[in-house]
Design a protein around this motif. Structure first.
Motif, PDB file in Angstrom:
ATOM      1  N   THR A 137       0.854  -1.184   0.000  1.00 58.21           N
ATOM      2  CA  THR A 137       0.000   0.000   0.000  1.00 58.21           C
ATOM      3  C   THR A 137       0.891   1.236   0.000  1.00 58.21           C
ATOM      4  OG1 THR A 137      -1.650  -1.222   1.272  1.00 58.21           O
ATOM      5  CG2 THR A 137      -1.905   1.156   1.168  1.00 58.21           C
ATOM      6  N   THR A 138       0.542   2.217  -0.833  1.00 56.52           N
ATOM      7  CA  THR A 138       1.464   3.330  -1.075  1.00 56.52           C
ATOM      8  C   THR A 138       0.719   4.621  -1.384  1.00 56.52           C
ATOM      9  OG1 THR A 138       3.282   4.069  -2.509  1.00 56.52           O
ATOM     10  CG2 THR A 138       1.593   2.675  -3.515  1.00 56.52           C
ATOM     11  N   LEU A 139       1.403   5.736  -1.141  1.00 54.23           N
ATOM     12  CA  LEU A 139       0.878   7.048  -1.519  1.00 54.23           C
ATOM     13  C   LEU A 139       1.241   7.422  -2.947  1.00 54.23           C
ATOM     14  CD1 LEU A 139       1.670   9.044   1.748  1.00 54.23           C
ATOM     15  CD2 LEU A 139      -0.609   8.494   0.867  1.00 54.23           C
ATOM     16  N   ASP A 140       2.123   6.668  -3.574  1.00 49.46           N
ATOM     17  CA  ASP A 140       2.594   7.006  -4.923  1.00 49.46           C
ATOM     18  C   ASP A 140       2.559   5.763  -5.798  1.00 49.46           C
ATOM     19  OD1 ASP A 140       3.776   8.069  -7.167  1.00 49.46           O
ATOM     20  OD2 ASP A 140       5.299   9.176  -6.050  1.00 49.46           O
ATOM     21  N   LEU A 141       1.367   5.405  -6.221  1.00 49.92           N
ATOM     22  CA  LEU A 141       1.156   4.149  -6.934  1.00 49.92           C
ATOM     23  C   LEU A 141       1.985   4.061  -8.209  1.00 49.92           C
ATOM     24  CD1 LEU A 141      -0.522   1.512  -6.987  1.00 49.92           C
ATOM     25  CD2 LEU A 141      -2.210   2.741  -8.349  1.00 49.92           C
ATOM     26  N   ALA A 142       1.964   5.090  -9.030  1.00 52.46           N
ATOM     27  CA  ALA A 142       2.665   5.039 -10.313  1.00 52.46           C
ATOM     28  C   ALA A 142       4.171   4.879 -10.107  1.00 52.46           C
ATOM     29  CB  ALA A 142       2.364   6.295 -11.132  1.00 52.46           C
ATOM     30  N   LYS A 143       4.740   5.637  -9.183  1.00 50.74           N
ATOM     31  CA  LYS A 143       6.184   5.574  -8.938  1.00 50.74           C
ATOM     32  C   LYS A 143       6.598   4.210  -8.396  1.00 50.74           C
ATOM     33  CE  LYS A 143       9.862   8.106  -6.496  1.00 50.74           C
ATOM     34  NZ  LYS A 143      10.138   9.266  -5.610  1.00 50.74           N
ATOM     35  N   VAL A 144       5.807   3.679  -7.483  1.00 52.79           N
ATOM     36  CA  VAL A 144       6.118   2.382  -6.882  1.00 52.79           C
ATOM     37  C   VAL A 144       6.018   1.269  -7.922  1.00 52.79           C
ATOM     38  CG1 VAL A 144       5.171   0.652  -5.307  1.00 52.79           C
ATOM     39  CG2 VAL A 144       5.631   2.956  -4.490  1.00 52.79           C
ATOM     40  N   LEU A 145       4.975   1.283  -8.717  1.00 53.78           N
ATOM     41  CA  LEU A 145       4.840   0.256  -9.755  1.00 53.78           C
ATOM     42  C   LEU A 145       6.017   0.308 -10.723  1.00 53.78           C
ATOM     43  CD1 LEU A 145       1.033   0.349 -10.602  1.00 53.78           C
ATOM     44  CD2 LEU A 145       2.290  -1.547  -9.563  1.00 53.78           C
ATOM     45  N   PHE A 165     -11.058   3.320  -5.404  1.00 58.88           N
ATOM     46  CA  PHE A 165     -10.342   2.049  -5.447  1.00 58.88           C
ATOM     47  C   PHE A 165      -9.385   2.052  -6.626  1.00 58.88           C
ATOM     48  CE2 PHE A 165     -10.014  -2.536  -6.591  1.00 58.88           C
ATOM     49  CZ  PHE A 165      -9.448  -2.989  -5.420  1.00 58.88           C
ATOM     50  N   ARG A 166      -8.141   2.413  -6.331  1.00 62.22           N
ATOM     51  CA  ARG A 166      -7.093   2.411  -7.361  1.00 62.22           C
ATOM     52  C   ARG A 166      -6.114   1.305  -6.983  1.00 62.22           C
ATOM     53  NH1 ARG A 166      -6.804   7.422  -7.822  1.00 62.22           N
ATOM     54  NH2 ARG A 166      -8.054   7.500  -9.742  1.00 62.22           N
ATOM     55  N   TYR A 167      -6.063   0.256  -7.816  1.00 60.43           N
ATOM     56  CA  TYR A 167      -5.392  -0.985  -7.403  1.00 60.43           C
ATOM     57  C   TYR A 167      -4.860  -1.690  -8.638  1.00 60.43           C
ATOM     58  CZ  TYR A 167      -4.953  -5.061  -4.187  1.00 60.43           C
ATOM     59  OH  TYR A 167      -4.505  -6.079  -3.374  1.00 60.43           O
ATOM     60  N   SER A 168      -3.629  -2.176  -8.532  1.00 51.84           N
ATOM     61  CA  SER A 168      -3.031  -2.983  -9.596  1.00 51.84           C
ATOM     62  C   SER A 168      -2.536  -4.294  -9.004  1.00 51.84           C
ATOM     63  CB  SER A 168      -1.864  -2.241 -10.260  1.00 51.84           C
ATOM     64  OG  SER A 168      -2.321  -1.132 -11.012  1.00 51.84           O
ATOM     65  N   GLY A 179      -0.916  -7.498  -4.719  1.00 53.11           N
ATOM     66  CA  GLY A 179      -1.706  -6.312  -4.996  1.00 53.11           C
ATOM     67  C   GLY A 179      -0.939  -5.068  -4.605  1.00 53.11           C
ATOM     68  N   VAL A 180      -1.105  -4.002  -5.376  1.00 57.54           N
ATOM     69  CA  VAL A 180      -0.503  -2.706  -5.041  1.00 57.54           C
ATOM     70  C   VAL A 180      -1.639  -1.691  -4.998  1.00 57.54           C
ATOM     71  CG1 VAL A 180       1.247  -0.999  -5.602  1.00 57.54           C
ATOM     72  CG2 VAL A 180       1.598  -3.392  -6.261  1.00 57.54           C
ATOM     73  N   GLY A 190       3.167  11.738   3.828  1.00 57.86           N
ATOM     74  CA  GLY A 190       4.540  11.356   4.107  1.00 57.86           C
ATOM     75  C   GLY A 190       4.716   9.958   4.660  1.00 57.86           C
ATOM     76  N   GLU A 191       3.626   9.238   4.898  1.00 57.93           N
ATOM     77  CA  GLU A 191       3.737   7.885   5.447  1.00 57.93           C
ATOM     78  C   GLU A 191       4.397   6.955   4.432  1.00 57.93           C
ATOM     79  OE1 GLU A 191       0.772   4.342   7.158  1.00 57.93           O
ATOM     80  OE2 GLU A 191       0.022   6.392   6.905  1.00 57.93           O
ATOM     81  N   PRO A 192       5.376   6.158   4.858  1.00 57.32           N
ATOM     82  CA  PRO A 192       6.033   5.251   3.909  1.00 57.32           C
ATOM     83  C   PRO A 192       5.099   4.152   3.435  1.00 57.32           C
ATOM     84  CG  PRO A 192       6.793   4.824   6.139  1.00 57.32           C
ATOM     85  CD  PRO A 192       5.964   6.064   6.200  1.00 57.32           C
ATOM     86  N   SER A 193       5.379   3.626   2.259  1.00 54.95           N
ATOM     87  CA  SER A 193       4.641   2.468   1.772  1.00 54.95           C
ATOM     88  C   SER A 193       4.837   1.305   2.732  1.00 54.95           C
ATOM     89  CB  SER A 193       5.135   2.077   0.379  1.00 54.95           C
ATOM     90  OG  SER A 193       4.974   3.142  -0.532  1.00 54.95           O
ATOM     91  N   ASN A 194       3.904   0.369   2.720  1.00 54.36           N
ATOM     92  CA  ASN A 194       4.057  -0.777   3.610  1.00 54.36           C
ATOM     93  C   ASN A 194       3.615  -2.071   2.938  1.00 54.36           C
ATOM     94  OD1 ASN A 194       1.075  -1.391   4.692  1.00 54.36           O
ATOM     95  ND2 ASN A 194       1.361   0.833   4.636  1.00 54.36           N
ATOM     96  N   TRP A 195       4.425  -3.099   3.163  1.00 56.26           N
ATOM     97  CA  TRP A 195       4.117  -4.448   2.717  1.00 56.26           C
ATOM     98  C   TRP A 195       3.385  -5.188   3.834  1.00 56.26           C
ATOM     99  CZ3 TRP A 195       4.883  -7.189  -1.758  1.00 56.26           C
ATOM    100  CH2 TRP A 195       5.667  -6.588  -2.748  1.00 56.26           C
TER     101      TRP A 195
END
Length: 247
Positions: A137-145, A165-168, A179-180, A190-195
């Protein structure tokens, strides 16, 4: 090793109270344990039906870690850095088991790398007490993908693209395994992404009650979703994970 390259192949728990963790997960999920001994720092392997599903280790910070399968930790670590991520202490050998490293993606999501030699990782999934889904789960979906595609060669598919619901998903050999999720609706600035991951449960509500009865807590109560009945919980020391129905 049957887990595809780039897919989650192992989870382990860093816990400030190893004995409490063993009792909790043994009672709630029926895990049995095998202590690797002092040469491995007291690392404990949890089993379901005699097959390894997770590790536990003593550590002052309570959290679950996810590891992605790689054929070459050092080469993957170099790709991580080239793609804007960071290494967390470099690679290390685990004698007769494999080679590992912890890394952070550009949005702060920490994930492990595992290059197996003698330890293949999780050997059973899809049944109660085993990992059935992994999510970032992330605040920057495009960058993380883009990062994970560059580093691990993920093939991705869009599962939802609305503000609600924005999910890949990352697909391996035709099967979605990760899932991302865009977390902008509920994550702090500013919260970091988390697995995190979901453990299968024959009865999510019963398992949720067992968790509370054995010192854990419910973060998000069981609810029906298009993807099954899900819940978010913690163990007695606060390490978080999720539950999912199996059907």
């Amino acid at each position: 090793m049957t887990t595809p390259l780039g897919a989650p192949c192992w989870i382990d728990l860093a816990t400030s109270d190893l004995e409490v963790a063993r009792r909790f997960y043994g009672t709630v999920f029926g895990w049995t344990f095998d202590d690797a001994g002092p040469e491995y720092g007291g690392y404990v392997t949890a089993h379901v039906d005699g097959k390894p599903v997770a590790g536990l280790m003593a550590h002052p910070i309570d959290r679950w870690n996810t590891y992605l399968h790689t054929a070459d930790v050092d080469a993957t670590l170099a790709r991580v850095i080239a793609a804007g991520g960071t290494g967390c202490g470099g690679a290390m050998d685990i004698p007769a088991k494999g080679r590992m490293a912890m890394v952070s993606d550009p949005s702060g999501g920490v994930v492990g790398l595992w290059q197996p030699t003698g330890h293949p990782g999780t050997e059973i999934t899809g049944v109660a007490g085993t990992p059935v889904w992994h999510q970032l789960t992330t605040l920057d979906l495009a960058k993380v993908l883009d990062f994970y595609v560059q580093v691990f060669g993920w093939q991705t598919e869009v599962a939802g693209d609305t503000d609600e619901f924005r999910y890949s998903t990352a697909v391996f050999d035709g099967e979605p395994l990760i899932g991302v999720m865009d977390g902008t609706a509920f994550m702090s600035a500013g919260e970091p992404s988390n697995w995190f991951f979901f453990l299968g449960a024959d009865d999510v509500d019963k398992t949720q009650r067992l968790i509370v009865d054995n010192g854990g807590a419910v973060v998000r109560a069981a609810e029906d979703t298009p993807y099954g009945r899900l819940a978010s919980v913690t163990d007695p020391t606060g390490a978080g994970f999720n539950l999912s129905s199996l059907t």
